[in-house]
Design a protein around this motif. Sequence first.
Motif, short mmCIF file in Angstrom:
data_model
loop_
_atom_site.label_atom_id
_atom_site.label_comp_id
_atom_site.label_asym_id
_atom_site.label_seq_id
_atom_site.Cartn_x
_atom_site.Cartn_y
_atom_site.Cartn_z
N SER A 329 0.82 -1.22 0.00
CA SER A 329 0.00 0.00 0.00
C SER A 329 0.85 1.26 0.00
N ASP A 330 2.05 1.19 0.61
CA ASP A 330 2.91 2.38 0.66
C ASP A 330 4.01 2.35 -0.39
N TYR A 331 3.98 1.35 -1.26
CA TYR A 331 5.00 1.20 -2.32
C TYR A 331 6.42 1.10 -1.76
N GLY A 332 6.54 0.87 -0.48
CA GLY A 332 7.86 0.77 0.12
C GLY A 332 8.57 2.09 0.26
N VAL A 333 7.83 3.21 0.21
CA VAL A 333 8.43 4.55 0.25
C VAL A 333 8.13 5.21 1.60
N ASP A 334 9.15 5.77 2.22
CA ASP A 334 9.01 6.55 3.45
C ASP A 334 8.92 8.02 3.03
N PHE A 335 7.71 8.52 2.85
CA PHE A 335 7.52 9.87 2.31
C PHE A 335 8.04 10.95 3.27
N LEU A 336 7.85 10.73 4.57
CA LEU A 336 8.33 11.72 5.54
C LEU A 336 9.84 11.90 5.47
N HIS A 337 10.53 10.85 5.07
CA HIS A 337 11.99 10.92 4.96
C HIS A 337 12.43 11.99 3.96
N TYR A 338 11.58 12.27 2.97
CA TYR A 338 11.96 13.23 1.93
C TYR A 338 11.52 14.66 2.24
N SER A 339 10.76 14.84 3.30
CA SER A 339 10.28 16.18 3.66
C SER A 339 11.44 17.09 4.06
N ALA A 340 11.28 18.38 3.75
CA ALA A 340 12.30 19.38 4.13
C ALA A 340 12.05 19.93 5.53
N GLU A 341 10.95 19.52 6.16
CA GLU A 341 10.62 20.04 7.49
C GLU A 341 11.69 19.62 8.50
N GLY A 342 12.20 20.60 9.23
CA GLY A 342 13.23 20.32 10.23
C GLY A 342 14.63 20.16 9.66
N ARG A 343 14.78 20.33 8.37
CA ARG A 343 16.10 20.18 7.72
C ARG A 343 16.78 21.54 7.61
N PRO A 344 18.09 21.55 7.43
CA PRO A 344 18.79 22.83 7.22
C PRO A 344 18.36 23.49 5.92
N ALA A 345 18.58 24.79 5.83
CA ALA A 345 18.16 25.55 4.65
C ALA A 345 18.81 25.04 3.37
N SER A 346 19.96 24.38 3.50
CA SER A 346 20.68 23.89 2.32
C SER A 346 20.09 22.59 1.76
N TYR A 347 19.13 21.99 2.46
CA TYR A 347 18.56 20.71 2.03
C TYR A 347 17.81 20.88 0.71
N GLN A 348 18.07 19.95 -0.20
CA GLN A 348 17.36 19.92 -1.48
C GLN A 348 16.62 18.60 -1.60
N TYR A 349 15.44 18.64 -2.17
CA TYR A 349 14.68 17.41 -2.35
C TYR A 349 15.45 16.45 -3.27
N PRO A 350 15.81 15.26 -2.79
CA PRO A 350 16.62 14.35 -3.62
C PRO A 350 15.90 13.87 -4.86
N PHE A 351 14.56 13.77 -4.82
CA PHE A 351 13.84 13.26 -5.99
C PHE A 351 13.83 14.24 -7.15
N LEU A 352 14.22 15.50 -6.90
CA LEU A 352 14.24 16.48 -7.99
C LEU A 352 15.46 16.35 -8.88
N THR A 353 16.51 15.74 -8.37
CA THR A 353 17.79 15.76 -9.09
C THR A 353 18.31 14.39 -9.51
N SER A 354 17.83 13.32 -8.90
CA SER A 354 18.34 12.00 -9.26
C SER A 354 17.24 10.95 -9.11
N PRO A 355 17.30 9.87 -9.87
CA PRO A 355 16.27 8.85 -9.78
C PRO A 355 16.27 8.20 -8.39
N ILE A 356 15.07 7.91 -7.88
CA ILE A 356 14.95 7.20 -6.63
C ILE A 356 14.93 5.71 -6.94
N ASN A 357 15.80 4.95 -6.30
CA ASN A 357 15.84 3.51 -6.55
C ASN A 357 14.82 2.78 -5.71
N TYR A 358 13.94 2.06 -6.37
CA TYR A 358 12.90 1.32 -5.67
C TYR A 358 13.27 -0.15 -5.64
#
Length: 358
Positions: A329-358
């Motif tokens: 049901s969750d496709y094996g993805v931890d969506f909260l792991h990709y959130s920028a909430e609580g991250r430093p200002a330099s954090y970039q969403y990894p899915f924007l720049t490189s393929p996510i390996n499933y």
Amino acid sequence: MLKALCQSLCLVLPLAASAQPVSVVFLNPGLSTETFWTTYTRFMQAAADELGMTLRVEYSERRADLALSHARAILNGPQRPDYLVLVNEQYVAPEIMRLSRGTGVKLFLVNNGLTASQALSIEAQPDKYAEPLGTLVSNDEEAGFQMLHQMVAQLPRDSGPVDLLAFAGVNTTPASQLRVEGMRRALADYPQVRLRQVVYGGWNRQRAYEQAQQLLLRYPDTRLVWSANDEMAFGAMQAFEEAGRRPGHDVLFGTINSSPEALRARIDGRLSVLLGGHFTLGGWAMVMLHDDAQGVPVNRDGLREHRVPVLQVIDQAKAKRWLELLERSDYGVDFLHYSAEGRPASYQYPFLTSPINY
């Protein structure tokens, strides 16, 4: 003092109790029975569930008029959502951007962004349209390019002239246009490959089947069939099989989409080339909308539009793995792991720049 404290708590507690989860409506352009778009919805729902958001989906059944009717009802209704996610399928985005101006609903585009001419027209009339919060589109042009490269690589080295047929989707869909552009760019690398005809199959299996029957009469020596989606590929494949041709042997098929049927066909070799992964864009949009609702800037790199490398080549091993993930049901993805909430200002969403390996 106790009385004052009680009064203070009485004011705060009802507000906390009445806090509503972030609401999102997705204008799904596809058919409610269409595997790609129902899978797309499931991935978005998995993200919504994990991120504590509500998601409502309105299917437009591949009708621009129905998409606009849904948009008007949502934007003019008494309970507007916080966010409206839409696809510029059949060029509906500008009208929805116009309708949403002043409603307080934030827009987010996925899969098909504005065309260059649409963007110029909107820029010339900034007071008429609401500006989308962001846009996520897939690497469609590159996918069309890679598909043909992968197909030609599987031909015998001593191949002489090779006939190619191409099945595009809809000529008013940017993703379809870009995939064809990529295929045409790849042709420059293979002068021995002769593109006999490009037809618009409308993403539809039956239509592609009927088109392929006619094309086979015209081009009986066809050895490569490039298709912008799996439904059209399977329609064309049926016509070739009925004519005695063997997919994966004397004719090679390449296509896009990671439906269970396509994954199984890649495993058994009937599909020689398969790319997929763009069904995830809606889920990644949900991550960004979740962050925006928490006051976290989503255009952290200063860009509002991103071309995301979600379309990736699926070999037989990956096809087997993805079939297993589709059962979860969750496709094996931890969506909260990709959130920028609580991250430093330099954090970039990894899915924007490189393929996510499933």
